[in-house]
Scaffold this motif. Sequence first.
Motif: not given
Length: 329
Positions: A18-20, A147-153, A155-166, A172-176
């Motif tokens: 589990x990665x945050x 769905x909750x998406x864990x991101x960092x600082x 490439x958060x936009x790319x990470x969120x977009x990848x999840x949204x497209x899938x 969506x909840x985004x949690x940095x």
Amino acid sequence: MSRTLRAQHDSFPLSQPFRISRGVKTQAEVVTVELAQGGVVGRGEGVPYARYGESIESALAGIEDVRVALEGGADRAQLLGLLPPGAARNALDCALWDLEARLSGRTVAAKIGAPEPERLISALTIGIDSPMTMAVAASRIADAPLIKVKVDATIPDTQIRAVRNAAPNAKLIVDPNESWDQQLVRAMQVVLVALRVDLLEQPVPADADEWLEDFTPEVPICADESVHVTADLDQVARRYQVVNVKLDKSGGLTEALALARGARERGLGLMTGCMISSSLSIAPALHIARMSDFVDLDGPIWLREDRPGGVRDEAGRLWPPQPGFWGTL
């Protein structure tokens, strides 16, 4: 009244890492409490969190410090003055709720004056990884309603977009996890709107959120690390639109109920969250979840093996534990 208190460290291996933004977890490390009285046993669980200066050792020491009071009959109201908010008090408070229910023959829900827990929508979490790996993970749970998406600082936009497209239809909840700064929060507003994000959870460090008092976000921002107990609410209400109530932060269901009610009185939205834990942590949190706009109680879903009779997930729909597991008869 004579009681016996037992507290121990239990470890639950995860089925996958589990990665945050703060690191990687491969096991859930919890403190389990049992309070026995007259042949009846009440149980509770707490998850010490290093972010708040807690450890398994410190939690067990805190419990040991109040052993005499608890075995002598201290109740939940007295416990609030014996220990500060945190995992140790949470485990004891929940054990007291469970013990009270079993001794009285009335469920925790009945004691609160609320309906018994039922199936509810609870977020499934995607940990930090490469955008491609996160997209694959999202495609596997694309039918989940939240769905909750864990991101960092980075490439958060790319990470969120990848999840949204899938997962085009999920909320969506985004949690940095406090990894962003003011500049990034402002820059990400247009991205969050474009990708239909429903909630942004604690984007900046709790000790660097003053500027939010003069900021109007495009997507509601939820306080997590910035809110622990009811006394935090007046400040939090000036900076956030939603609060995440976690029993390990509040120090148990008793204070969590007061916190949730206080948040509603101030016009704030509610989220219920958890640590990576067993179902013994989740069962009490279901009584906050029924009041909440967003629920994120998938902690046990990450375990290789949960406690017997615990919660059950079906594509983002969480079923309560079996009768008699916690707080029920």
